[in-house]
Design a protein around this motif. Structure first.
Motif, PDB file in Angstrom:
ATOM      1  N   LEU A  57       0.837  -1.203   0.000  1.00  0.00           N
ATOM      2  CA  LEU A  57       0.000   0.000   0.000  1.00  0.00           C
ATOM      3  C   LEU A  57       0.872   1.253   0.000  1.00  0.00           C
ATOM      4  CD1 LEU A  57      -2.961  -0.917   2.380  1.00  0.00           C
ATOM      5  CD2 LEU A  57      -2.984  -0.593  -0.105  1.00  0.00           C
ATOM      6  N   LEU A  58       1.995   1.194   0.719  1.00  0.00           N
ATOM      7  CA  LEU A  58       2.918   2.328   0.727  1.00  0.00           C
ATOM      8  C   LEU A  58       3.498   2.561  -0.669  1.00  0.00           C
ATOM      9  CD1 LEU A  58       4.808   1.844   4.114  1.00  0.00           C
ATOM     10  CD2 LEU A  58       3.279   3.717   3.472  1.00  0.00           C
ATOM     11  N   LEU A  59       3.756   1.458  -1.380  1.00  0.00           N
ATOM     12  CA  LEU A  59       4.265   1.583  -2.753  1.00  0.00           C
ATOM     13  C   LEU A  59       3.228   2.217  -3.664  1.00  0.00           C
ATOM     14  CD1 LEU A  59       6.272  -1.705  -3.311  1.00  0.00           C
ATOM     15  CD2 LEU A  59       7.103   0.630  -3.570  1.00  0.00           C
ATOM     16  N   VAL A  60       1.956   1.835  -3.462  1.00  0.00           N
ATOM     17  CA  VAL A  60       0.880   2.462  -4.242  1.00  0.00           C
ATOM     18  C   VAL A  60       0.886   3.965  -3.987  1.00  0.00           C
ATOM     19  CG1 VAL A  60      -1.612   2.628  -4.564  1.00  0.00           C
ATOM     20  CG2 VAL A  60      -0.568   0.384  -4.275  1.00  0.00           C
ATOM     21  N   ALA A  61       0.995   4.334  -2.713  1.00  0.00           N
ATOM     22  CA  ALA A  61       1.002   5.753  -2.354  1.00  0.00           C
ATOM     23  C   ALA A  61       2.213   6.463  -2.958  1.00  0.00           C
ATOM     24  CB  ALA A  61       1.005   5.900  -0.833  1.00  0.00           C
ATOM     25  N   ALA A  62       3.361   5.779  -2.966  1.00  0.00           N
ATOM     26  CA  ALA A  62       4.572   6.381  -3.531  1.00  0.00           C
ATOM     27  C   ALA A  62       4.395   6.623  -5.027  1.00  0.00           C
ATOM     28  CB  ALA A  62       5.774   5.474  -3.281  1.00  0.00           C
ATOM     29  N   GLY A  63       3.805   5.637  -5.718  1.00  0.00           N
ATOM     30  CA  GLY A  63       3.551   5.783  -7.149  1.00  0.00           C
ATOM     31  C   GLY A  63       2.619   6.946  -7.418  1.00  0.00           C
ATOM     32  N   PHE A  64       1.602   7.071  -6.572  1.00  0.00           N
ATOM     33  CA  PHE A  64       0.619   8.149  -6.678  1.00  0.00           C
ATOM     34  C   PHE A  64       1.310   9.507  -6.563  1.00  0.00           C
ATOM     35  CE2 PHE A  64      -2.758  10.902  -5.129  1.00  0.00           C
ATOM     36  CZ  PHE A  64      -3.880  10.459  -5.820  1.00  0.00           C
ATOM     37  N   ARG A  65       2.156   9.637  -5.532  1.00  0.00           N
ATOM     38  CA  ARG A  65       2.874  10.911  -5.321  1.00  0.00           C
ATOM     39  C   ARG A  65       3.836  11.203  -6.464  1.00  0.00           C
ATOM     40  NH1 ARG A  65       3.280   9.520  -0.032  1.00  0.00           N
ATOM     41  NH2 ARG A  65       5.383   8.738  -0.362  1.00  0.00           N
ATOM     42  N   GLU A  66       4.536  10.152  -6.917  1.00  0.00           N
ATOM     43  CA  GLU A  66       5.504  10.322  -8.000  1.00  0.00           C
ATOM     44  C   GLU A  66       4.826  10.896  -9.238  1.00  0.00           C
ATOM     45  OE1 GLU A  66       7.879   6.808  -8.887  1.00  0.00           O
ATOM     46  OE2 GLU A  66       7.767   7.364 -11.003  1.00  0.00           O
ATOM     47  N   GLN A  67       3.687  10.311  -9.600  1.00  0.00           N
ATOM     48  CA  GLN A  67       2.986  10.744 -10.806  1.00  0.00           C
ATOM     49  C   GLN A  67       2.463  12.170 -10.664  1.00  0.00           C
ATOM     50  OE1 GLN A  67       3.300   8.856 -13.300  1.00  0.00           O
ATOM     51  NE2 GLN A  67       2.029   9.891 -14.784  1.00  0.00           N
TER      52      GLN A  67
END
Lengths: 268, 277
Positions: free
Chosen positions: A9-19
């Motif tokens: 879930l943290l990785l999903v959030a990181a991807g979200f922020r990155e984009q």
């Protein structure tokens, strides 16, 4: 198990922020989506009109919904076949990823999902709004259709990330995957029903398309969200998506395990 | 230094240098045989899939926008042949953003040759020839299947359309490259009219509403690359704002495209302040 879930879930959030950092790119994408959308409206409306107002279950309103929902999904489903991890596999940097206490395959999917989810904001929602305000479109009648549509959309995004992973994972064996990626890019959009709805294809071509995971990435969620497919038929489409996802993830796991043993890091 | 070079050896030497560069590029591509074969095949597939998109639609109904399948084949063939030839020679202008990011562009600035000429000759993608073959095949099929009233005028019209179409598409690559100086990372913005333009060019422009006719009929004159010449050639009725005689005006549209591209390119080059580093 719980820790693993939280990590993903943290990785999903990181991807979200990155984009969310690529603002101008998102705006550019929206401009391109809208331009193609307007051109598609012109030609596909003319086609529906030429057919006497109804063609393969589409009238002007459902055709418009098909166009703007599928255009809006373009930022969130990967029909290009390009993904960062392909370069890491080619250069051998992926060995570092293998040292981490997370599965390389599922971590990549989680990260890509985050990016896809963010892209819905600057590209998905405005695209649908442009369609609804400028052209007008059909919407599903029941709230259940929206819920099922959301599930289908989520499945489509995960499925596209998992399928693109297979293209990248081919790099464990063939090093340069550009040819495979090119092939993916050429067929994915067409077979997913991006330019012409799948249901307008002749029977044999529909058969070929349905034998690939591509329609499950774009056509199925679009059908449900536009209200063209409802009830049990819609549930069936989601079932088909689940089957594809299971199959693609299983292949991805297998390729990751075998590939890890086969991986050659050049130079050093 | 540019003057001395040009002055002492003349433009023939310059041309020979470019020829040598392009020759080596072509040879390099052909020497990786498997890779080149894959490239050719996928490039061919791109053309076939694009043709299939048009075919699927026109198969479903008799006519769209006043054109039948044979006539749209002619439009598609003309548009796609011109586009793929422009793509072959100018398509790598697309790589401008990565040239800027990696600093390659700064190197090009230092050389005593025109920047655009260096950019164009920096590569040539032979694989795109495969796609041109699809366009050519569609064009020939379209010419055979439609009742073209052959005359000297018809041949002239086709020739004028081919040259103008090529120039229009090539200009769109150059103007896009010029605008890239302003919108690094926003390449999709210009893709909207470069690749959106290709998509528009292979459609019957008669289906467009007025705003689309302004954008892709005249500003980015995609209707002039194929639809209008075909309407003129076959004596079709045309549509609002796009009368049949306009097919003869393709060269005017081409000149406008070149002017616009030149403007974008000059503005971009002047705006650029280096990639840093």
């Amino acid at each position: 198990m719980r820790r693993l879930l939280i990590a993903h879930l943290l990785l999903v959030a990181a991807g979200f922020r990155e984009q969310s950092r690529y603002r101008l790119a998102a705006l550019g994408g929206l401009v391109a989506n809208a331009t193609f959308g307007l051109l598609k409206v012109a030609i596909l409306f003319a086609t529906v009109e030429a057919a006497g107002g109804e063609l393969a279950g589409y009238d002007a309103a459902t055709m418009s919904a098909y166009i703007w929902i599928s255009q809006g999904m373009l930022g969130s489903v990967n029909l290009m076949g390009r993904v960062d991890i392909a370069e890491r596999i080619r250069t051998g940097d992926v060995t570092v990823d293998f040292l981490r206490p997370l599965d390389v395959h599922t971590a990549m999917i989680a990260h890509e999902l985050g990016r896809s989810l963010f892209s819905l904001l600057p590209r998905g929602v405005p695209s649908v709004l442009i369609g609804a305000l400028l052209v007008g479109m059909a919407t599903p009648d029941s709230p259940a259709a929206y819920a099922l549509g959301a599930v289908s959309l989520l499945l489509a995004m995960v499925l596209s990330a998992a399928t693109v992973y297979l293209v990248a994972a081919a790099g464990f064996w063939i090093v340069e995957t550009r040819g495979v990626q090119l092939l993916y890019m050429v067929v994915a959009g067409f077979l997913a029903g991006l330019f012409v709805p799948l249901w307008l294809f002749p029977g044999w071509l529909q058969g070929i398309a349905l034998a690939t995971p591509f329609p499950a990435m774009l056509m199925f969620p679009t059908d449900i969200l536009s209200g063209r497919t409802t009830g049990l038929d819609a549930v069936e489409l989601v079932g088909a998506q689940l089957l594809w996802l299971t199959a693609v993830i299983a292949v991805g796991q297998l390729m990751t395990r075998r590939g890890r043993r086969h991986l050659e890091v050049q130079g050093g | 230094m540019a003057e001395t070079l040009a002055g002492s050896h003349g433009w023939r030497t310059d041309l020979a240098a470019y020829r040598a560069v392009l020759g080596s590029r072509m040879k390099a591509q052909r020497s990786y045989r498997v890779s080149f074969a894959v490239d050719l095949a996928s490039s061919l597939l791109v053309g076939v899939v694009e043709l299939a998109e048009v075919w699927v639609l026109f198969r479903a109904v008799d006519r769209i926008g006043g054109l039948d399948l044979a006539q749209i084949l002619l439009v598609f063939g003309l548009a796609d042949l011109c586009f793929s030839l422009a793509d072959l020679s100018f398509g790598h202008c697309d790589r401008m953003p990565s040239y800027v990011r990696t600093g390659t562009l700064d190197v090009l600035y230092l050389r005593p040759q025109p920047l655009l000429l260096q950019l164009i000759t920096s590569d040539i993608s032979l694989r795109r020839l495969a796609r041109a073959v699809v366009g050519l095949t569609a064009l020939v099929a379209g010419l055979v299947l439609t009742d073209v009233p052959w005359s000297a005028g018809a041949v002239l019209l086709l020739g004028v359309a081919l040259v103008s179409g090529y120039v229009i598409f090539a200009s769109s690559f150059v103007s896009a490259a010029g605008l890239q100086f302003f919108v690094i990372n926003g390449a999709e913005m210009t893709n909207a009219y470069v690749y959106g333009g290709r998509y528009a060019a292979s459609q019957p422009a008669s289906v467009w509403g007025r705003p689309l006719k302004v954008v892709f009929g005249f500003f980015f004159p995609m209707a002039f690359t194929a639809y209008l010449p075909v309407v003129t050639l076959l004596g079709l009725p045309g549509s609002e704002w796009l009368p049949p005689w306009l097919g003869w005006c393709a060269p005017v549209a081409a000149v406008w495209s070149v002017l616009f591209a030149g403007l974008c390119w000059r503005a971009g080059v002047r705006h650029y302040q280096g990639g840093g580093g």
